[in-house]
Design a protein around this motif. Structure first.
Motif, PDB file in Angstrom:
ATOM      1  N   ASP A 503       4.195 -25.484  -8.619  1.00 23.40           N
ATOM      2  CA  ASP A 503       3.047 -25.823  -7.771  1.00 23.40           C
ATOM      3  C   ASP A 503       2.495 -24.576  -7.091  1.00 23.40           C
ATOM      4  OD1 ASP A 503       3.338 -28.450  -8.475  1.00 23.40           O
ATOM      5  OD2 ASP A 503       4.509 -28.995  -6.683  1.00 23.40           O
ATOM      6  N   SER A 504       3.425 -23.730  -6.626  1.00 20.41           N
ATOM      7  CA  SER A 504       3.001 -22.476  -5.985  1.00 20.41           C
ATOM      8  C   SER A 504       2.265 -21.594  -6.982  1.00 20.41           C
ATOM      9  CB  SER A 504       4.222 -21.744  -5.425  1.00 20.41           C
ATOM     10  OG  SER A 504       3.858 -20.489  -4.908  1.00 20.41           O
ATOM     11  N   LEU A 505       2.802 -21.542  -8.190  1.00 22.40           N
ATOM     12  CA  LEU A 505       2.163 -20.736  -9.224  1.00 22.40           C
ATOM     13  C   LEU A 505       0.773 -21.275  -9.544  1.00 22.40           C
ATOM     14  CD1 LEU A 505       2.330 -18.485 -11.343  1.00 22.40           C
ATOM     15  CD2 LEU A 505       3.396 -20.139 -12.895  1.00 22.40           C
ATOM     16  N   LEU A 506       0.658 -22.592  -9.593  1.00 22.74           N
ATOM     17  CA  LEU A 506      -0.639 -23.193  -9.883  1.00 22.74           C
ATOM     18  C   LEU A 506      -1.646 -22.897  -8.780  1.00 22.74           C
ATOM     19  CD1 LEU A 506       0.484 -26.656 -11.334  1.00 22.74           C
ATOM     20  CD2 LEU A 506      -0.438 -24.695 -12.587  1.00 22.74           C
ATOM     21  N   ARG A 507      -1.146 -22.896  -7.536  1.00 24.38           N
ATOM     22  CA  ARG A 507      -2.046 -22.546  -6.420  1.00 24.38           C
ATOM     23  C   ARG A 507      -2.543 -21.113  -6.568  1.00 24.38           C
ATOM     24  NH1 ARG A 507       1.701 -25.645  -3.372  1.00 24.38           N
ATOM     25  NH2 ARG A 507       2.807 -23.748  -2.718  1.00 24.38           N
ATOM     26  N   GLU A 508      -1.639 -20.234  -6.967  1.00 29.74           N
ATOM     27  CA  GLU A 508      -2.040 -18.840  -7.176  1.00 29.74           C
ATOM     28  C   GLU A 508      -3.079 -18.750  -8.295  1.00 29.74           C
ATOM     29  OE1 GLU A 508       1.340 -16.397  -7.889  1.00 29.74           O
ATOM     30  OE2 GLU A 508       2.277 -16.811  -5.947  1.00 29.74           O
ATOM     31  N   LYS A 509      -2.852 -19.509  -9.365  1.00 31.03           N
ATOM     32  CA  LYS A 509      -3.815 -19.506 -10.462  1.00 31.03           C
ATOM     33  C   LYS A 509      -5.170 -20.039  -9.996  1.00 31.03           C
ATOM     34  CE  LYS A 509      -0.983 -18.099 -13.719  1.00 31.03           C
ATOM     35  NZ  LYS A 509      -1.143 -16.768 -14.374  1.00 31.03           N
ATOM     36  N   GLN A 510      -5.113 -21.051  -9.118  1.00 28.61           N
ATOM     37  CA  GLN A 510      -6.365 -21.629  -8.624  1.00 28.61           C
ATOM     38  C   GLN A 510      -7.124 -20.632  -7.766  1.00 28.61           C
ATOM     39  OE1 GLN A 510      -5.906 -25.222  -6.352  1.00 28.61           O
ATOM     40  NE2 GLN A 510      -8.104 -25.613  -6.230  1.00 28.61           N
ATOM     41  N   VAL A 511      -6.382 -19.867  -6.952  1.00 26.03           N
ATOM     42  CA  VAL A 511      -7.030 -18.863  -6.101  1.00 26.03           C
ATOM     43  C   VAL A 511      -7.755 -17.840  -6.956  1.00 26.03           C
ATOM     44  CG1 VAL A 511      -6.586 -16.911  -4.573  1.00 26.03           C
ATOM     45  CG2 VAL A 511      -5.532 -19.128  -4.105  1.00 26.03           C
ATOM     46  N   THR A 512      -7.085 -17.313  -7.979  1.00 33.06           N
ATOM     47  CA  THR A 512      -7.704 -16.294  -8.830  1.00 33.06           C
ATOM     48  C   THR A 512      -8.860 -16.885  -9.636  1.00 33.06           C
ATOM     49  OG1 THR A 512      -6.029 -16.733 -10.536  1.00 33.06           O
ATOM     50  CG2 THR A 512      -5.595 -14.941  -9.007  1.00 33.06           C
ATOM     51  N   GLU A 565      -4.060  -9.266  -4.303  1.00 37.12           N
ATOM     52  CA  GLU A 565      -3.444  -7.953  -4.492  1.00 37.12           C
ATOM     53  C   GLU A 565      -2.604  -7.924  -5.761  1.00 37.12           C
ATOM     54  OE1 GLU A 565      -1.352  -7.196  -0.848  1.00 37.12           O
ATOM     55  OE2 GLU A 565      -3.002  -5.979  -0.052  1.00 37.12           O
ATOM     56  N   ASN A 566      -1.827  -8.987  -5.975  1.00 39.18           N
ATOM     57  CA  ASN A 566      -0.963  -9.038  -7.161  1.00 39.18           C
ATOM     58  C   ASN A 566      -1.768  -9.180  -8.447  1.00 39.18           C
ATOM     59  OD1 ASN A 566       1.370  -8.831  -5.604  1.00 39.18           O
ATOM     60  ND2 ASN A 566       1.577 -11.054  -5.381  1.00 39.18           N
ATOM     61  N   SER A 567      -2.916  -9.818  -8.362  1.00 41.04           N
ATOM     62  CA  SER A 567      -3.726 -10.045  -9.563  1.00 41.04           C
ATOM     63  C   SER A 567      -4.760  -8.952  -9.804  1.00 41.04           C
ATOM     64  CB  SER A 567      -4.440 -11.402  -9.463  1.00 41.04           C
ATOM     65  OG  SER A 567      -5.273 -11.438  -8.318  1.00 41.04           O
ATOM     66  N   GLY A 568      -4.821  -7.936  -8.927  1.00 43.68           N
ATOM     67  CA  GLY A 568      -5.754  -6.830  -9.124  1.00 43.68           C
ATOM     68  C   GLY A 568      -7.186  -7.151  -8.765  1.00 43.68           C
ATOM     69  N   LEU A 569      -7.389  -8.131  -7.878  1.00 45.59           N
ATOM     70  CA  LEU A 569      -8.753  -8.515  -7.472  1.00 45.59           C
ATOM     71  C   LEU A 569      -9.091  -8.107  -6.044  1.00 45.59           C
ATOM     72  CD1 LEU A 569      -8.813 -12.136  -8.970  1.00 45.59           C
ATOM     73  CD2 LEU A 569      -9.963 -10.104  -9.889  1.00 45.59           C
ATOM     74  N   ILE A 570      -8.134  -7.500  -5.333  1.00 45.81           N
ATOM     75  CA  ILE A 570      -8.339  -7.212  -3.915  1.00 45.81           C
ATOM     76  C   ILE A 570      -9.501  -6.258  -3.695  1.00 45.81           C
ATOM     77  CG2 ILE A 570      -6.695  -5.299  -3.881  1.00 45.81           C
ATOM     78  CD1 ILE A 570      -7.303  -7.936  -1.116  1.00 45.81           C
ATOM     79  N   HIS A 571      -9.757  -5.348  -4.649  1.00 45.13           N
ATOM     80  CA  HIS A 571     -10.843  -4.384  -4.454  1.00 45.13           C
ATOM     81  C   HIS A 571     -12.206  -5.083  -4.403  1.00 45.13           C
ATOM     82  CE1 HIS A 571     -10.844  -4.913  -8.827  1.00 45.13           C
ATOM     83  NE2 HIS A 571     -12.076  -4.447  -8.829  1.00 45.13           N
TER      84      HIS A 571
END
Length: 759
Positions: A503-512, A565-571
């Protein structure tokens, strides 16, 4: 005809006839430099008849004429010998100059010797008698004749000089061919000189001329090249690693190189019987298998080796003259192939399966054993890179090898072990044989290499049960997800995967997945948390991001920034906030409210994806605002990764007019060393130093020291995280000039910030 003359004629006829036959035969074959090698033979063929006419002549005139022609022949013999030596010693460039110089001299001497039949100016013949009463021609030389002799011996001297020079300068193998020619040449010259000066009735040394010619032709064109060929072939056969054996028509071994002697050694002696047995064995194998050379195993000197066999008959025309046998040792080549084949599927260091092959084998097992329950287990060493830096790569490798051995205690009942990453292993085991005790022993095994060190190895293990034909890759990813959740808790070493993690992983996927649209739709908003001076006046605000998600509501930074940050989108998020801050400063400046500044944050990941200096330069070009009103804050952690890069970046930003701030100062472990290299304008002290602690007096000493440092370096000092009045009083008493924290204000929307502080 006297008896001496008869003997000479018989010998001369035999030698001349043999020389003529040889000369005719040799003229038909193809030999390099045949012309120069044939010249001495040609002159010898001509010289013997002339000398024969001389000794049988009965008239003084004819005898004098024939003797003069004979002397001309000696001139030509010396001349062609010089040309031959120049060619034989590979000095062909000197042949043309020699011909150009010597030909006129030969013509002059020849004319003089022919004219002597009438003038008697170089020599004179008289009829004399031997003790037995037989007549012969006695020759008396005039002083002019010694010019002829000097000319002849000069050419001979040059020829001998070039031979000796070749003997001195050439490699030892080639010395022999020059010494042989020099020796034969010297014998003839000495014999001729002896007879020449003794005024003998018959000069039998003349017969040595054709013998010398025959020797020169045979040795130059055949013997020396064959010696070179034999020596070269022997060297070639000795230099290769293959065993080479040659057999005659009766299968008798007539040649073997040293490798062949070594392979067929029996009690220190080459075994012909063993070699013949091997030859017959090879013939049978090759006849039975025509498509490729067979590979056979043979024990050589107590070691089993693998040889590729080649055997073939040798023919001269259509006649069988023997056979050869070649044995190529393919042991190392085959072992190398097997090693490469092994390394294609196995890790070279540990011997475990490689990542790709591990997943392939695991998928096959799960698919073929559907009634068997499997567990996927993976491992991860915390801060393995630091361990390598502290103890060296050798210790790190030993730990990995130890982990492999320990993992094999778990790998029972056809379990599968693989090295999936640098310090990460995967293990597929049957659930019924698994116990946590085995995992505990696996965790403890590598520690033995650090037993004399204060460093404690932290190893994590993730476990996931295989369900519903999930792929091995997915199972492994789930175990790593379980490990990730305990990576910061050094008290936990075993983590089981459960649905909450997914579920946590899916939330992360949803954020990205939602992030790009959130930027486009304006869901990301800039909030401002104010800065205050000691008098409670607002100096500016720190730009913070909030996400007003249409389904999930307002998201605080902790819910999406780590994921970005982990997905490389923070910039992209930071660039968006920087743009919002620039627009707002432009708006305030147009309203005459240019005394308030905004500070923005730069993530450590931003430097990896964008050109920071150019990005802020473009902001200045797009918006009209004072660059001193946009403070740029870098975290200490981002800057200490490469001080030289940070120094260059600061220099570029300062040239554009921006002021630089250091955020979270005191949170890292190299703060003081970091300050000496970084030329910043603002120092923001981390909140951990103002929070409640038992060592209050020590904290005050540290805080006072920070104030002194900032003042000495001319840096604006701001204390973050001020939450209570007591904290504020303490900080003021120590000399802190600026503050930020919930005691003053929480982050506000831009509208609330403006209504509260800019009216």
């Amino acid at each position: 005809m006297t008896s001496l003359e008869l003997i000479f004629y018989v010998l001369a006829s035999m030698v001349w006839l043999f020389l003529l036959i040889l000369f005719i035969n040799l003229s038909r074959v193809s030999v390099a430099n045949k012309f120069f090698y044939s010249l001495p033979n040609a002159m010898a063929l001509f010289t013997i008849p002339i000398y024969s006419l001389f000794i049988t002549a009965r008239s003084v005139f004819w005898a004098t004429l024939y003797d003069g022609i004979y002397f001309i022949c000696t001139d030509l013999l010396c001349f062609v010998m010089l040309l031959y030596i120049l060619c034989y010693s590979s000095r062909q460039k000197l042949i043309k100059p020699a011909v150009f110089i010597l030909t006129p001299l030969l013509l002059i001497d020849s004319v003089s010797l022919i004219a002597n039949a009438w003038t008697k100016h170089t020599f004179e013949l008289t009829r004399a008698l031997l003790p037995n009463g037989n007549p012969f021609w006695s020759c008396a030389f005039t002083p002019l004749h010694y010019i002829h002799l000097a000319f002849c011996y000069s050419m001979l001297s040059f020829a001998i000089f070039f031979l000796i020079k070749s003997i001195v300068s050439e490699p030892s193998f080639y010395k022999t061919k020059f010494i042989a020619i020099l020796a034969a040449f010297a014998v003839v010259v000495c014999a001729n000189a002896f007879c020449y000066t003794r005024d003998l009735a018959i000069d039998f040394s003349v017969l040595l001329y054709p013998i010398l010619g025959i020797f020169i032709y045979y040795y130059s064109a055949y013997s020396a090249p064959r010696q070179l060929l034999t020596h070269s072939l022997t060297n070639v056969n000795e230099s290769i690693d293959d065993a080479i054996l040659y057999f005659d028509i009766n299968d008798e071994c007539i040649y073997k190189n040293s490798k062949g002697v070594e392979l067929f050694n029996k009690d220190g002696v080459f075994s012909k019987e063993k070699a013949l047995e091997f030859l017959l064995h090879a013939r049978g194998k090759l006849q039975a298998k025509k498509d490729s050379a067979p590979i056979e195993f043979f024990t050589i000197n107590g070691e089993e080796r693998q040889f590729e066999i080649e055997s073939e008959d040798v023919y001269y025309g259509y006649n069988l003259i023997g056979s050869y046998l070649k044995l190529s040792d393919k042991t190392d080549e085959i072992n190398k192939y097997l090693t490469q084949k092994f390394l294609a599927t196995h890790d070279e260091l540990t011997g475990a399966y490689t990542r790709e092959h591990f997943f392939k084998i695991c998928d096959e097992k799960i698919r073929e054993n559907k009634d068997t329950q499997y567990l996927m287990i993976s491992s991860n060493i915390r801060q393995f890179k630091l361990l390598n830096e502290l103890f060296g790569e050798e210790i790190g490798n030993k730990i990995l090898i130890s982990m492999t051995r320990a993992a094999k205690t778990l790998a029972i009942h056809e379990s599968v072990l693989g090295r999936v990453g640098d310090d990460r292993f995967g293990l597929l085991v049957q659930k019924e044989y698994f116990t946590e005790d085995l995992v505990t022993s696996f965790l403890q095994a590598p520690q033995e290499f650090l037993k004399d060190s204060m460093y404690k190895l932290n190893l994590c293990v993730g476990i996931c049960e295989a369900r519903d034909n999930e792929s091995a890759q997915l199972l492994y990813d789930k175990t790593q997800l379980a490990i990730k959740k305990i990576c910061d808790d050094y008290q936990k070493h075993i983590a089981y995967y459960n649905s909450d993690l997914m579920d946590s992983l899916l939330r992360e996927k949803q954020v990205t997945a939602d992030f790009e649209k959130a930027l486009e739709d304006g869901q990301i908003q800039m909030y401002l948390q104010p800065f205050f001076n000691a008098d409670g006046e607002v100096m500016g605000g720190e730009a913070l991001a909030r996400w007003d998600h249409p389904q999930r509501g307002l998201l605080i930074p902790e819910m999406f920034i780590p994921i970005l940050e982990n997905s490389g989108l923070i910039h992209k998020l930071d660039s968006y906030i920087w743009e919002c801050a620039a627009k707002k400063l432009e708006s305030w400046q147009a309203q005459g409210k240019d005394s308030i500044y905004i500070s923005v944050n730069v993530s450590s990941k931003d430097i990896l994806y964008i050109d920071i200096a150019d990005t802020f330069k473009q902001l200045l070009l797009r918006h009209s605002f004072n660059p001193q009103n946009l403070k740029i804050e870098f975290t200490e952690g981002a800057l200490t990764k490469d001080i030289s890069v940070a120094t260059e970046l600061f220099s570029q930003l300062k040239q554009l007019g921006f002021e630089i701030g250091i955020d979270d100062f005191g949170h890292g472990y190299s703060s003081l060393n970091f300050l000496k290299d970084i030329n910043a304008d603002i120092l923001k002290m981390d909140m951990v130093l103002v929070q409640q602690t038992e060592n209050e007096e020590r904290v005050k000493v540290i805080l006072k020291f920070i104030v002194q440092i900032s003042n000495a370096l001319g840096m604006q000092l701001i204390s973050e995280g001020v939450e209570t009045e007591d904290q504020l009083k303490t900080l003021k008493s120590l000399g802190f000039p600026y503050f930020q924290g919930y005691y003053f204000s929480k982050p506000l929307t831009v509208k609330d910030f403006e209504e509260k502080y800019l009216v």
